[in-house]
Scaffold this motif. Structure first.
Motif, mmCIF file in Angstrom:
data_model
loop_
_atom_site.group_PDB
_atom_site.id
_atom_site.type_symbol
_atom_site.label_atom_id
_atom_site.label_comp_id
_atom_site.label_asym_id
_atom_site.label_seq_id
_atom_site.Cartn_x
_atom_site.Cartn_y
_atom_site.Cartn_z
ATOM 1 N N PHE A 40 2.522 1.145 -2.080
ATOM 2 C CA PHE A 40 1.345 0.432 -1.952
ATOM 3 C C PHE A 40 1.402 -0.631 -1.388
ATOM 4 O O PHE A 40 0.365 -1.388 -1.114
ATOM 5 C CB PHE A 40 0.260 1.188 -2.851
ATOM 6 N N LEU A 41 1.957 -1.541 -2.766
ATOM 7 C CA LEU A 41 2.329 -3.184 -2.461
ATOM 8 C C LEU A 41 3.091 -3.620 -1.375
ATOM 9 O O LEU A 41 2.232 -4.276 -0.743
ATOM 10 C CB LEU A 41 2.947 -3.419 -3.696
ATOM 11 N N GLN A 42 3.495 -2.580 -0.579
ATOM 12 C CA GLN A 42 4.276 -2.701 0.504
ATOM 13 C C GLN A 42 4.165 -3.275 1.510
ATOM 14 O O GLN A 42 3.756 -3.477 2.532
ATOM 15 C CB GLN A 42 5.717 -1.826 0.678
ATOM 16 N N GLU A 43 2.862 -2.026 1.934
ATOM 17 C CA GLU A 43 1.893 -1.925 2.853
ATOM 18 C C GLU A 43 0.302 -2.926 2.458
ATOM 19 O O GLU A 43 1.147 -4.061 3.711
ATOM 20 C CB GLU A 43 0.595 -0.715 2.235
ATOM 21 N N VAL A 44 0.438 -3.858 1.499
ATOM 22 C CA VAL A 44 -0.449 -4.594 1.787
ATOM 23 C C VAL A 44 -0.017 -6.245 2.091
ATOM 24 O O VAL A 44 -0.369 -6.901 2.710
ATOM 25 C CB VAL A 44 -1.123 -4.709 0.331
ATOM 26 N N PHE A 45 0.971 -6.129 0.871
ATOM 27 C CA PHE A 45 2.077 -7.572 0.387
ATOM 28 C C PHE A 45 2.643 -8.237 2.907
ATOM 29 O O PHE A 45 3.146 -8.972 2.959
ATOM 30 C CB PHE A 45 3.393 -7.711 0.049
ATOM 31 N N ILE A 46 3.506 -6.492 2.666
ATOM 32 C CA ILE A 46 3.770 -6.547 3.745
ATOM 33 C C ILE A 46 3.565 -6.388 5.205
ATOM 34 O O ILE A 46 3.773 -6.720 6.365
ATOM 35 C CB ILE A 46 5.766 -6.126 4.100
ATOM 36 N N GLN A 60 0.787 -4.372 6.579
ATOM 37 C CA GLN A 60 -0.237 -5.011 6.508
ATOM 38 C C GLN A 60 -1.277 -6.446 6.595
ATOM 39 O O GLN A 60 -2.085 -7.025 5.790
ATOM 40 C CB GLN A 60 -2.158 -4.054 5.717
ATOM 41 N N PHE A 61 -0.083 -7.603 5.998
ATOM 42 C CA PHE A 61 -0.190 -9.129 5.975
ATOM 43 C C PHE A 61 -1.404 -9.460 6.332
ATOM 44 O O PHE A 61 -2.075 -10.686 6.026
ATOM 45 C CB PHE A 61 1.465 -9.490 6.614
ATOM 46 N N SER A 62 -1.568 -8.576 7.510
ATOM 47 C CA SER A 62 -2.531 -10.035 8.795
ATOM 48 C C SER A 62 -4.015 -8.955 8.078
ATOM 49 O O SER A 62 -4.668 -9.845 8.978
ATOM 50 C CB SER A 62 -2.371 -9.133 9.951
ATOM 51 N N HIS A 63 -4.042 -8.306 7.222
ATOM 52 C CA HIS A 63 -5.074 -7.715 6.840
ATOM 53 C C HIS A 63 -5.451 -8.658 4.977
ATOM 54 O O HIS A 63 -6.637 -9.272 5.160
ATOM 55 C CB HIS A 63 -5.624 -6.260 6.354
ATOM 56 N N PHE A 64 -4.147 -9.585 4.729
ATOM 57 C CA PHE A 64 -4.617 -9.807 3.570
ATOM 58 C C PHE A 64 -3.671 -11.020 3.206
ATOM 59 O O PHE A 64 -2.667 -10.969 3.078
ATOM 60 C CB PHE A 64 -3.470 -8.597 2.170
#
Ligand code: HEM
Length: 482
Positions: free
Chosen positions: A87-93, A95-99
């Motif tokens: 989940f964290l990989q999705e957010v931090f890497i 889907q970085f443009s969303h976060f």
């Protein structure tokens, strides 16, 4: 009396209206079937976190109860706490443009309206532009050029240690590390050469230390901004205005009263401004970060086009105010982190004499090959794999600067691993639970100090002592295994 009564009634009505309007917000996690501790109205879980001795430890406690993904509220703002590395990989890497930003507070947006904004707080294309300019100043070549400055500071510290050892007295090495790291930063960041390690009353040391003694989580304006985010920009602007007034009063009546003392951050930035004013062409020979940034500085107004961090056509310039703000940031970001990391390394090595000896052998081996007697430089240190593993293991067990800095705010609605995340929601990794996850870090016991565990390739998000993704770039040369 009547006035006070009316004022309190208005505040009460506002609070009640606010609660009624926002009560639905507390359904945020229920509708997503995500569990979590029960929130109290208006505060959510903010009070528990404000009162916790260590908010990061509090998150780890909750993780034991609610699992790898659960939800809490800061006021009414939903915060997803995660120790699920995919989940964290999705957010931090992925889907970085969303976060692309850290959790905003009352100052982030207010400061972004102004000119003195640094990398840590910068939003959108402004952040991207600053990174484009500043990244090369942290290249291996530039860091190598700074090695002599760093070695001078270390030698100064080394001169002091025999005295302590001869006296057989207790002493606090953390204090010495703090002075040494500040000495390094002042020389490398903006060429200020002070006798800091011999002068504990040094004003720079005091002012930067003050930045850390002010716990902004505990300030009324910040608390109010957390509970009522719609007041955020107004509170932030007021906060900045108040500081400017204090600054002016300070200039007009120096030494009259402590009440007018400006915030340490703006005191430091004023000094950097003065140093810039004194820089002449001769200074061009210098290799400090200030000089490198000044070479890309422009007196013209720089307009950032939009908020798209993927924009390819971003100016490679900084304003003078951004140079000042970033020098301040390096002082603050490098000081507490590095000295605390050194203190933890010392503590852990003292308690693990075998590993200490092994590390000493590695250092001695390299130094014995060094025939011209020069101090070890950047390249030599880079060729010490055991040293690298020891530092990583110390920071796995004792991660610093975590919950307040390693987090991301969603800027556009998206779906992460089947969970719908809306704009403004925050993703907060529970770093302790990730770093102490037996599945990620076994087979050795996660509670034991074992530098060799870093020889095994791990999940890219298993190690987040330096954060992760595009916003952590500076430390990527340190954590190159992952
Ligand atoms: C042991 C030493 C250090 C530790 C543990 C540490 C840790 C961190 C962490 C956890 C972050 C957040 C990263 C993220 O959000 O993904 C961060 C950001 C940052 N650090 Fe460090 N840091 C250290 C030393 C330094 C030094 C020496 C400097 C500069 C002189 C520095 C400059 C920065 C900057 C500029 C950022 C913000 C980058 C951005 O948002 O684009 N840090 N650091």
């Amino acid at each position: 009396m009547l006035f006070t009564l009316i004022l309190y009634s208005i505040i009460l009505i506002l609070i009640v209206t606010y609660i009624v309007v926002h009560v639905k917000q507390y359904e945020y996690f229920k509708v997503r079937q995500i569990s979590g501790p029960t929130p109290s109205y208006f505060f959510g879980h903010a009070r528990t976190l404000w009162n916790a001795k260590s908010p990061s430890r509090q998150l780890a406690e909750w993780s034991k109860q609610f699992g790898k993904i659960y939800g809490i509220f800061e006021g009414t703002r939903p915060v997803l706490i995660a120790s699920d590395v995919d989940f964290l990989q999705e957010v931090f890497i992925k889907q970085f443009s969303h976060f692309p930003i850290r959790k905003t507070n009352i100052l982030t947006k207010a400061l972004n309206r102004g000119t003195r904004i640094h990398l840590f707080n910068a939003l959108g294309t402004r952040w991207k532009r600053q990174r484009n300019v500043i990244n090369p100043t942290f290249s291996a070549v530039k860091l190598k050029q700074m090695s002599p400055l760093i070695n001078d500071c270390i030698n100064e510290l080394m001169k002091k240690l025999p005295d302590y050892s001869e006296k057989h007295e207790d002493f606090n090495i953390y204090t010495l590390y703090k002075r040494m790291t500040m000495d390094v930063i002042c020389r490398c960041a903006f060429g200020v050469d002070t006798d800091m390690q011999n002068n504990p009353d040094n004003i720079y040391l005091k002012k930067v230390a003050q930045v850390f003694t002010i716990d902004i989580r505990k300030m009324l304006a910040f608390k109010l901004g957390t509970l009522v985010p719609s007041l955020g920009v107004t509170l932030g602007t007021l906060f900045i205005f108040l500081n400017t007034v204090k600054q002016k009063l300070n200039q007009l009546f120096p030494s009259t009263t402590k009440k007018f003392e400006q915030f340490p951050a703006s005191w430091i930035m004023e000094r950097v401004d003065e140093v810039i004013g004194m820089r002449s062409d001769v200074a061009k020979q210098r290799v400090d970060l200030l000089q490198l940034m000044l070479e890309a500085a422009s007196r013209e107004h720089i307009k950032d086009k939009n908020d798209d961090v993927n924009d390819q056509y971003i100016a490679k310039k900084l304003t003078y105010d951004e140079v000042i703000a970033n020098v301040f940031l390096f002082m603050v970001a490098g000081y507490e982190t590095t000295s605390t990391a050194l203190a933890y390394c010392t503590y852990v090595l003292v308690n693990h004499p075998e590993e200490q000896l092994k590390l000493q052998h590695e250092i001695d081996e390299y130094l014995s090959q060094n025939e011209d007697g020069k101090d070890p430089d950047y390249d030599v240190i880079n060729r010490m794999p055991y040293m690298d593993m020891v530092i990583k293991e110390v920071l796995r067990m004792h991660p610093i600067a975590i919950s307040a800095v390693v987090n991301r705010e969603c800027i556009e609605e998206t779906d992460v691993c089947g969970i719908k995340i809306t704009k403004g929601a925050v993703i907060q990794p529970d770093v302790y639970s990730v770093h102490y996850d037996q599945e990620l870090w076994g087979p050795q016991d996660v509670n034991s100090f074992c530098p060799e565990r870093h020889l095994t390739k791990r999940h890219p998000l298993a190690y987040i002592a330096f954060g992760v993704g595009p916003r952590n770039y500076y430390h990527s040369h340190i954590s190159y295994y992952y």
